[in-house]
Structure formats: structure tokens, C-alpha cells
Write a protein that holds these residues in place. Structure first.
Motif, short mmCIF file in Angstrom:
data_model
loop_
_atom_site.label_atom_id
_atom_site.label_comp_id
_atom_site.label_asym_id
_atom_site.label_seq_id
_atom_site.Cartn_x
_atom_site.Cartn_y
_atom_site.Cartn_z
N GLN A 1 0.84 -1.20 0.00
CA GLN A 1 0.00 0.00 0.00
C GLN A 1 0.87 1.25 0.00
N GLN B 1 -9.37 1.00 10.09
CA GLN B 1 -9.01 0.65 11.46
C GLN B 1 -8.71 1.93 12.23
N LEU C 1 -11.04 -4.05 12.85
CA LEU C 1 -11.19 -3.65 11.46
C LEU C 1 -12.66 -3.54 11.09
N LEU D 1 -6.73 -0.33 5.32
CA LEU D 1 -6.04 -1.57 4.97
C LEU D 1 -6.71 -2.21 3.76
N PHE E 1 -3.01 -9.12 3.84
CA PHE E 1 -3.15 -7.68 4.04
C PHE E 1 -1.92 -6.91 3.59
N GLY E 2 -2.14 -5.67 3.18
CA GLY E 2 -1.07 -4.71 3.06
C GLY E 2 -0.77 -4.12 4.43
N GLN E 3 0.20 -3.24 4.49
CA GLN E 3 0.60 -2.66 5.77
C GLN E 3 -0.25 -1.47 6.17
N GLY E 4 -1.07 -1.00 5.23
CA GLY E 4 -1.98 0.07 5.57
C GLY E 4 -1.48 1.45 5.19
N GLN F 1 -1.82 -8.99 14.66
CA GLN F 1 -1.40 -7.73 14.07
C GLN F 1 -0.36 -7.08 14.95
N GLY G 1 1.92 -1.31 13.54
CA GLY G 1 2.30 -0.73 12.27
C GLY G 1 2.26 -1.69 11.09
N GLN G 2 1.73 -2.88 11.33
CA GLN G 2 1.66 -3.89 10.27
C GLN G 2 0.21 -4.27 9.98
N GLY G 3 0.01 -4.93 8.84
CA GLY G 3 -1.29 -5.52 8.58
C GLY G 3 -1.43 -6.84 9.32
N PRO G 4 -2.65 -7.29 9.54
CA PRO G 4 -2.85 -8.57 10.23
C PRO G 4 -2.30 -9.73 9.41
#
Lengths: 114, 117
Positions: A6, A38, A44, A89, A104-107, B37, B40-43
Motif C-alpha cells: 500500500q 481501522q 477492522l 487496509l 493484508f497490506g501494511q496500511g 497484528q 504498524g503492520q497488517g494482520p
């Protein structure tokens, strides 16, 4: 191995701006793609779900697009508000039916300034 | 309709102690997931259940983590003994296998924030 990226990692905009969050994935063989929000310290909340056969989904001021062949999705937020501040996310679902998993991406952490 | 319910919301424990998390999925959702999670990361997926069967636990650290889903409804995730690196948010999610465009979307709980000191 599917990887989701992302960009940008963080974004700060003044209230009222239209903005685009980007998501890319390395393997186009996805079942669907889902955008989540989030809030700090919270779980989420699902915003939009796009099936692999679809091109876009809309909900209120949010519009998400999907281009499977290029491995990209965008989340468009119109007329941003301070209440939109959160981490967004992107996640792709591998596998068909009820198999597979969300990756998932890191957001992207969004801050909308009043 | 109640969403995915998790408890506790927060947990602080000393390292080497055991800890357990509980999840109640949405009624009728046969698939249940546990995600972790880090800050700072995605799950990241730990384990996925189809009804009461664990069908994907490849990323579950089995030396210290265990999970169960009795009767294909509620689930518990346990860590014993906990390590400092286990500090994270543990999220539970569920999904259905019915027909329609809204299905196969995930619904997440609020998560349990674990701090190991």
C-alpha cells in the motif's frame, strides 16, 4: 507468494480534499479484494468488498476500483472529513469459495486536518 | 445482529505466563479466523477453521500456541508460555459460505491487545 503493498504509508490532507489510496498485489489470481478501516486501538471495519469479476464498488463518499490484470486497486475518498482519519487496509483473498485467506497490506494512515 | 465478539479487550501478563483469548463469530458463519497484528503492520493469519476443523494452521507457532473451536461456533486461542514478542493485537474474524455478492467478505472483532512484560 502473494504480496500486498500500500502506498503511501501515511497521508495528511486538509479537510475537503479528494484523495486516492493505492493498493497493489503481485498475484492476479485473487478471489476478491476488501478495503478495511481501522481506528487506533480498534478492530477492522469492512468498507468495500470487490469480487474478482467486478471493477468497482461504491459506498457513500467511497469508491474502490479493481484492476486484476495489473494487480491494482484504488480507494477514492471524496470530500474528506476529519472523521475519515484512520488507517486504511487493503486485503486480497486467495483461493475460491470458502478456502484461501486474506493477505493484508501494511496500511495507509490518513490524517484529515480541519 | 451482533458482530464478532472478542474478549478480553486488553490483557497484560508477565512473560512465561499463559493467556487465552475468546471469540464468538457471527451466527451462521462457518469459517473462523485468528489473525495477529503487530504494531504498524497488517494482520497476518494464524489459523483458519471450517466449522470445527482447522484447515490452515501453517503460520501458527505450535510450540506455544494452540486453538480450538468446539462445536464449530466459539473459539479460543491460547499462548503458553507467552514471550515478549507475542505482544500484539489478536483479531478474530468470521465469514460465510453462502451465495451472493456480499458473501465471503470478512467481519472482524475488536481484537484483544496483548502486552507481555
Amino acid at each position: 507468494k502473494q504480496e500486498v503493498t500500500q502506498i503511501p504509508a501515511a497521508l495528511s490532507v486538509p479537510e475537503g480534499e479528494n484523495l486516492v489510496l493505492n493498493c497493489s498485489f503481485t498475484d492476479s489470481a485473487i478471489y476478491n479484494l476488501q478495503w478495511f478501516r481501522q481506528d487506533p486501538g480498534k478492530g477492522l471495519t469492512s468498507l468495500l468488498l470487490i469480487q474478482s469479476s467486478q471493477r468497482e464498488q461504491t459506498s457513500g463518499r467511497l469508491n474502490a476500483s479493481l484492476d486484476k490484470s495489473s494487480g491494482r486497486s484504488t480507494l477514492y475518498i471524496a470530500a474528506s472529513q476529519p472523521g475519515d482519519s484512520a488507517t486504511y487496509l487493503c486485503a486480497v483473498r486467495t483461493g475460491s469459495g470458502n478456502t484461501g485467506k486474506l493477505i493484508f497490506g501494511q496500511g495507509t494512515t490518513l490524517q484529515v486536518k480541519p | 445482529e451482533a458482530g464478532v465478539v472478542q474478549s478480553p479487550r486488553y490483557k497484560i501478563i508477565e512473560k512465561k505466563q499463559p493467556v487465552a483469548f475468546w471469540c464468538n463469530p457471527i451466527s451462521g458463519h462457518n469459517t473462523l479466523y485468528w489473525y495477529r497484528q503487530n504494531l504498524g503492520q497488517g494482520p497476518e493469519l494464524l489459523i483458519r477453521y471450517e466449522n470445527e476443523e482447522a484447515v490452515d494452521d501453517s503460520q501458527l507457532p505450535k510450540d506455544r500456541f494452540s486453538a480450538e473451536r468446539l462445536k464449530g461456533v466459539d473459539s479460543t486461542l491460547k499462548i503458553q508460555p507467552a514471550e515478549l514478542g507475542d505482544s500484539a493485537v489478536y483479531l478474530c474474524a468470521s465469514s460465510s459460505s453462502g451465495q451472493g455478492p456480499a458473501n465471503y467478505g470478512y467481519t472482524f472483532g475488536s481484537g484483544t491487545r496483548l502486552t507481555v512484560v
